[in-house]
Write a protein that holds these residues in place. Structure first.
Motif, mmCIF file in Angstrom:
data_model
loop_
_atom_site.group_PDB
_atom_site.id
_atom_site.type_symbol
_atom_site.label_atom_id
_atom_site.label_comp_id
_atom_site.label_asym_id
_atom_site.label_seq_id
_atom_site.Cartn_x
_atom_site.Cartn_y
_atom_site.Cartn_z
ATOM 1 N N ILE A 1 2.710 -3.494 -14.807
ATOM 2 C CA ILE A 1 2.332 -3.087 -13.446
ATOM 3 C C ILE A 1 2.879 -1.694 -13.153
ATOM 4 C CG2 ILE A 1 2.669 -3.609 -10.991
ATOM 5 C CD1 ILE A 1 2.775 -6.615 -11.873
ATOM 6 N N SER B 1 5.115 -8.141 -18.013
ATOM 7 C CA SER B 1 4.148 -8.037 -16.908
ATOM 8 C C SER B 1 4.654 -7.080 -15.828
ATOM 9 C CB SER B 1 3.813 -9.409 -16.323
ATOM 10 O OG SER B 1 4.945 -10.183 -16.172
ATOM 11 N N SER C 1 0.730 1.783 -12.367
ATOM 12 C CA SER C 1 0.969 2.660 -11.213
ATOM 13 C C SER C 1 1.194 4.088 -11.678
ATOM 14 C CB SER C 1 2.188 2.182 -10.425
ATOM 15 O OG SER C 1 1.970 0.899 -9.945
ATOM 16 N N ARG D 1 0.925 5.664 -4.564
ATOM 17 C CA ARG D 1 0.551 4.250 -4.617
ATOM 18 C C ARG D 1 1.212 3.492 -5.760
ATOM 19 N NH1 ARG D 1 -0.453 2.541 -1.036
ATOM 20 N NH2 ARG D 1 -2.375 3.528 -0.396
ATOM 21 N N GLY D 2 1.636 2.318 -5.460
ATOM 22 C CA GLY D 2 2.110 1.413 -6.504
ATOM 23 C C GLY D 2 3.544 1.654 -6.920
ATOM 24 N N PRO D 3 4.216 0.582 -7.308
ATOM 25 C CA PRO D 3 5.614 0.700 -7.735
ATOM 26 C C PRO D 3 5.700 1.211 -9.170
ATOM 27 C CG PRO D 3 4.871 -1.570 -7.858
ATOM 28 C CD PRO D 3 3.703 -0.783 -7.336
ATOM 29 N N LYS E 1 4.876 -9.400 -0.918
ATOM 30 C CA LYS E 1 3.556 -10.020 -0.788
ATOM 31 C C LYS E 1 3.661 -11.549 -0.821
ATOM 32 C CE LYS E 1 1.025 -6.325 -0.511
ATOM 33 N NZ LYS E 1 0.470 -5.957 0.795
ATOM 34 N N THR F 1 -4.645 11.126 -1.175
ATOM 35 C CA THR F 1 -4.702 10.671 -2.568
ATOM 36 C C THR F 1 -3.858 9.402 -2.707
ATOM 37 O OG1 THR F 1 -2.703 11.774 -3.364
ATOM 38 C CG2 THR F 1 -4.700 13.104 -3.301
ATOM 39 N N GLN F 2 -3.873 8.848 -3.889
ATOM 40 C CA GLN F 2 -3.058 7.645 -4.127
ATOM 41 C C GLN F 2 -1.818 7.990 -4.952
ATOM 42 O OE1 GLN F 2 -4.961 3.662 -4.118
ATOM 43 N NE2 GLN F 2 -6.399 4.746 -5.399
ATOM 44 N N LEU G 1 -2.148 5.460 -12.554
ATOM 45 C CA LEU G 1 -2.923 5.734 -11.338
ATOM 46 C C LEU G 1 -2.440 7.035 -10.691
ATOM 47 C CD1 LEU G 1 -5.026 4.784 -9.268
ATOM 48 C CD2 LEU G 1 -3.216 3.516 -8.122
ATOM 49 N N ASP H 1 7.901 -5.156 -4.340
ATOM 50 C CA ASP H 1 6.525 -5.215 -3.817
ATOM 51 C C ASP H 1 5.949 -6.621 -3.940
ATOM 52 O OD1 ASP H 1 6.639 -2.555 -3.277
ATOM 53 O OD2 ASP H 1 4.721 -2.073 -4.218
ATOM 54 N N LEU H 2 6.173 -7.242 -5.094
ATOM 55 C CA LEU H 2 5.656 -8.596 -5.297
ATOM 56 C C LEU H 2 6.314 -9.569 -4.323
ATOM 57 C CD1 LEU H 2 5.654 -8.656 -9.211
ATOM 58 C CD2 LEU H 2 3.633 -8.654 -7.750
ATOM 59 N N ARG I 1 -0.216 12.809 0.468
ATOM 60 C CA ARG I 1 0.100 11.371 0.547
ATOM 61 C C ARG I 1 -1.033 10.582 1.164
ATOM 62 N NH1 ARG I 1 6.224 11.104 2.776
ATOM 63 N NH2 ARG I 1 5.630 8.992 3.293
ATOM 64 N N SER I 2 -1.680 11.181 2.186
ATOM 65 C CA SER I 2 -2.704 10.391 2.876
ATOM 66 C C SER I 2 -4.073 10.474 2.186
ATOM 67 C CB SER I 2 -2.821 10.834 4.340
ATOM 68 O OG SER I 2 -3.206 12.181 4.407
#
Lengths: 356, 261
Positions: free
Chosen positions: A300, A296, A304, A154-156, A169, A150-151, A307, A165-166, A147-148
């Motif tokens: 996203i 959109s 993720s 990461r991301g939803p 922010k 790599t990613q 990624l 998440d949006l 977890r720390s």
């Protein structure tokens, strides 16, 4: 003494099979009676797995029986859904599971908490000994490192988590934020639930069919508001989730301008899940208005996913290091078998295969 | 000797910048203790430089444009170290370090470290006026950094193009709050510097006074716009960036005018 993992998961078995072999509180005790010195039962909605240490080989049929929760006899087909991994391969499997690499949504972190709870339960009931302790602690360390470093987390990866998440922010803290759901589809309900899980407490539901609005409002502990007043509600709310079956845009720039004037500089987050869209894309041009349609949001989520997929190789390399270190620590051979004096392995045909 | 300290300080800030760029490229951009520590070390070296220079001059080392730029870079680092953790904006370091590097490279590379042709009699009011004004500039610089972070984050939200940095930048309200507090902090310090300028008891060129008041009015107008809600947060953020660019160029003019006076 050898240790092994035996179970089934979403990769190998349909939900019906996972339901039949879901395991129960007595499963570890049954396995102890069968000769296991240490037993850990990990059950989630996607997997049922036994991690155990035993001096003698225990037949797969017996372990599967201990997991069965009804009296329906198991067939040979049922057993084909199970896998069995021993020693180093068992360690690798648990490390991958804890790191979320074997999950339906790669990189999800809930599984680590579930594994920790399973280990805590095994310890509390006296079923976990020194071997499982080392195995689990190493698995948790490996998961933390994945977890720390790599990613992978990461991301939803779902529409609901993207929306959360949006929103975080845009607004920072979501507690006290007001949400209006227009229409009452399944995706909007899921999105609303995801927002509620982060502290949104003022939930309003509006639908052309008042009964449907009432139903969803009751389910989510919100309030139903008349459909005729939804535009007025936009003066107060922070987040609008729209998913009606309207064929034209319900919210257009001329309708929004007077509302924005009353909102001062409070941002408005609009999630338009409807197809065809309920909200005119031009409203995204206004200061403080953030409009996302279903495409959109899904894009996203897909980014993720991609990624995370790119991170799998790096995560597997970390797992490899931990498996090698664990093998060395326990004195396992390169092939992953554990030399033992008291237990000459009883090979039992195809049941001895590492994965059925 | 003192320039070497400054070069080492610049190298520290540069290391923070390089680390940030590497993180960007590897897409593992996150809060970094390394960035914080290199900025802290750079700050210590800057402080040592200013101390050595101050002892040599017998006054606050802001006697030429070179020293003013270094003092400004030092003020920016000071305010970042003070507020970076307070507002949980550690990531601000990644944005602050390049600004400090830029200022110090300009100071080091341009031939602007020229000693004054004539010695100045010690004047505590003048030193207070100049130093407090530059520290105010430091706050304005950090407000500019927060504004730039806000614009980056806001643009990603508007265009739906979420980069790796999106998940590490603070939410918009946190950035906006930090921005307005820094504006207030800088404005109060700058006002104090401006008022103290009237007690300097030395003839000042009217252009210098006019430019200083122009900067004060510019920032006052931004704060007024914020509290009367004339402008959306995005415009305030844009103005923070633009105003600092203007203020920095005026600082140059003020120095230029000051030397010719």
């Amino acid at each position: 003494m050898n240790f092994f993992c035996f179970g089934l998961n979403h990769h190998t078995a349909p939900i019906e099979a996972r339901e039949r072999f879901a395991g129960h509180a007595r499963s570890p005790a049954v396995l102890r009676d069968l000769g296991c010195s240490e037993v850990l039962l990990l059950t989630t909605c996607n997997r049922v797995e036994i991690y155990a240490a035993a001096g003698a080989n225990i037949a797969n049929e017996e372990i599967a029986e201990s997991l069965r929760i009804n009296d329906e006899p198991s067939s040979k087909n049922d057993l084909e859904a199970f896998y069995r991994k021993e020693n180093a391969e068992c360690a690798r499997h648990l490390f991958r599971v804890a790191a979320g690499l074997d999950s339906m949504v790669v990189g999800e972190t809930e599984i680590l908490g579930q594994a920790k709870r399973a280990y805590a339960d095994a310890r509390a009931s006296g079923n976990a000994g020194p071997l499982l302790h080392r195995l689990c602690q190493r698995a948790f360390r490996a998961a933390k490192q994945v977890r720390s470093k790599t990613q992978i987390t990461r991301g939803p990866v779902s529409v609901g988590s993207v929306a959360v998440d949006l929103a975080e922010k845009i607004f920072g803290d979501l507690r006290g934020r007001k949400v209006l759901v227009l229409g009452a589809g399944e995706t909007s309900a899921k999105t609303l639930r995801a927002l509620a899980s982060r502290g949104v407490s003022d939930l309003r539901v509006s639908n052309r069919t008042p009964a449907r609005a009432e139903e969803l409002a009751n389910e989510l502990e919100g309030i139903a508001v008349p459909f005729a007043t939804w535009l007025e509600q936009c003066r107060e709310i922070d987040i609008l989730i729209s998913s009606t079956a309207a064929e034209t845009h319900l919210l257009t720039p001329p309708l929004l301008v007077p509302i924005l004037r009353d909102r001062a500089d409070r941002p408005l987050f609009i999630i338009d899940i409807a197809v065809p869209r309920d909200v005119s894309p031009e409203v995204n041009e206004f200061d403080g208005v953030y409009l996302y349609d279903i495409d959109s949001l899904q894009e996203i989520a897909s980014e993720s996913h991609e990624l995370r997929r790119q991170q799998i190789a790096a995560a597997e390399a970390i797992i490899d290091e931990h498996v090698a270190d664990f093998q060395k620590h326990l004195g396992l051979s390169q092939s992953g078998t554990r030399p033992t004096k008291e237990c000459p392995t009883r090979v039992s045909g195809e049941l001895r295969a590492s994965e059925l | 000797m003192d320039r070497q300290l400054l070069i080492f300080a610049t190298v520290c800030y540069l290391a923070a910048v390089i680390r940030t760029v590497i993180s960007f490229r590897a897409r593992i951009f996150r809060r970094s203790r390394f960035v914080f520590l290199t900025i802290a070390l750079g700050f210590v070296l800057q402080t040592a430089f200013l101390s050595v220079r101050g002892h040599a001059l017998g006054s606050c080392p802001i006697t030429n444009l070179f020293e003013v730029l270094v003092f400004l870079a030092w003020s920016i680092a000071l305010i970042y170290l003070l507020i970076g953790t307070t507002y949980r904006l550690s990531l601000m370091g990644a944005f602050t370090a390049p600004l400090v590097v830029l200022l110090q490279l300009v100071a080091l590379l341009l031939p602007i470290d020229t000693p004054r042709a004539f010695p100045i009699a010690p004047n505590p009011w003048l030193e207070f006026h100049a130093s407090i004004s530059i520290i105010a500039y430091g706050a304005f610089a950090l407000a500019c950094v927060a504004g730039a972070m806000y614009l980056v984050q806001e643009r990603q939200l508007k265009t739906h193009q979420l980069r790796s940095i999106f998940y590490h930048l603070p939410p918009l309200p946190n950035l906006f709050s930090a921005m307005t507090r820094l504006l207030w902090f800088g404005f109060i310090l700058y006002s104090a510097g401006l008022i103290s300028g009237f007690f300097v008891n030395e003839p000042l060129p009217w252009t210098k006074i006019a430019l200083a008041i122009a900067i004060w009015i510019l920032y006052g107008a931004i704060l007024q716009g914020r509290y009367l809600r004339w402008m959306a947060p995005r415009r305030i953020a844009t103005l923070c960036v633009v105003a600092f660019a203007v203020a920095l160029s005026l600082l140059w003019s003020i120095e230029f005018v000051g030397h010719r006076a």
